[in-house]
Design an enzyme around this catalytic site. Sequence first.
Site, PDB file in Angstrom:
ATOM      1  N   LEU A 148       0.872  -1.174   0.000  1.00 19.57           N
ATOM      2  CA  LEU A 148       0.000   0.000   0.000  1.00 19.57           C
ATOM      3  C   LEU A 148       0.906   1.220   0.000  1.00 19.57           C
ATOM      4  O   LEU A 148       1.951   1.226   0.669  1.00 19.57           O
ATOM      5  CB  LEU A 148      -0.896   0.038   1.247  1.00 19.57           C
ATOM      6  N   ASP A 149       0.515   2.257  -0.724  1.00 21.69           N
ATOM      7  CA  ASP A 149       1.277   3.506  -0.675  1.00 21.69           C
ATOM      8  C   ASP A 149       1.306   4.036   0.753  1.00 21.69           C
ATOM      9  O   ASP A 149       0.389   3.783   1.546  1.00 21.69           O
ATOM     10  CB  ASP A 149       0.651   4.557  -1.592  1.00 21.69           C
ATOM     11  N   ARG A 150       2.331   4.801   1.043  1.00 18.10           N
ATOM     12  CA  ARG A 150       2.517   5.325   2.399  1.00 18.10           C
ATOM     13  C   ARG A 150       1.293   6.093   2.883  1.00 18.10           C
ATOM     14  O   ARG A 150       0.873   5.972   4.040  1.00 18.10           O
ATOM     15  CB  ARG A 150       3.754   6.215   2.428  1.00 18.10           C
ATOM     16  N   THR A 152      -1.788   5.808   1.871  1.00 21.57           N
ATOM     17  CA  THR A 152      -3.031   5.039   1.778  1.00 21.57           C
ATOM     18  C   THR A 152      -3.238   4.266   3.074  1.00 21.57           C
ATOM     19  O   THR A 152      -2.317   3.637   3.582  1.00 21.57           O
ATOM     20  CB  THR A 152      -2.982   4.051   0.597  1.00 21.57           C
ATOM     21  N   ARG A 251      -4.672   6.026  -8.305  1.00 22.28           N
ATOM     22  CA  ARG A 251      -4.337   7.453  -8.293  1.00 22.28           C
ATOM     23  C   ARG A 251      -4.164   8.003  -9.708  1.00 22.28           C
ATOM     24  O   ARG A 251      -4.688   9.077 -10.048  1.00 22.28           O
ATOM     25  CB  ARG A 251      -3.061   7.669  -7.476  1.00 22.28           C
TER      26      ARG A 251
END
Length: 323
Positions: A148-150, A152, A251
């Site tokens: 997961l992106d930081r 998110t 995104r």
Amino acid sequence: MPVLSMRKPESLQTMNMVVQTLQIGAEQAGQRIDNFLLKTCKGVPKSHIYKAIRSGQVRVNKGRCQAEYRLLEGDAVRVPPFRMADPNARPPAPAASFPVVYEDDALLVIDKPAGVAVHGGSGVSFGVIEQLRAARPAAKFLELAHRLDRETSGLLIIAKKRVALVALHEMMREGKGRKRYLALVEGDWQNDRQHLRQPLLKWLTASGERRVKVDALGKPAHTIINLMHRYGGRFSLVEAELKTGRTHQIRVHLAASGYPIVGDDKYGHDEVRARFSRHGFNRMFLHAWKLDIPHPVGGEILKLEAALPPACQALLKELEQMS
């Protein structure tokens, strides 16, 4: 954990390096030899590891091997005297616990907060996985099943057994299960349901930062967007279902469609992010909401859900009142 049998040739002692023979246990079996070495020899450049494999310095059961070789339980792996990173150069990760959504002997699913990286690297000393390992020193195996992106938040899967990790990776490659996210976007999203299929290509900025863009030369990507709610024609809450798992997929797909995610510092609008920040909302509004997957060991269907964080719920309530 591997059993280490070490010997120090005199010519290597002054360089603080050793030849190691690692005995492969059940938890290491099934890994490719290159991935095993990348994890075991932290701090050693990838190019050095692949060169050692090609030149025969890395051996399995005293024989040469290819980078694609998958380890078997009981294999003896010769690791040459790499110059290792200084273990004191980086402070150990502090132990931390995270809200547990589901756990058994094979899986751990947590509700990751926004602002926390999933792993160390790229300027981040440690992430969720390092903190979990520090908090669970008795755990023999803890590995991220996905990323997961930081910024998110939401559902993050950690495998507690290698058999579970391998099965999860296979399921994700085959597109099994459903991964759904909630996102607040700029603009008045019109369609109740829409398929976004733009191909995505990774690229680097002049400063070396990783980015993704829609490009015909990119890899196929597919996101399904379902409209959840509109807020006065200015913002929309949407559900994004991933059918592929490309970097920054949701995104970039939303931004390329003209509806960037609120708070997105890479693909959104700075002025919108700054305005929400002044009102106390200091994150990207993207949350891994629901996950329906077969259990990687038992096969039963798991239906997991992580509620929107309080900050996101409060923002939606404020937007509803304003609209």
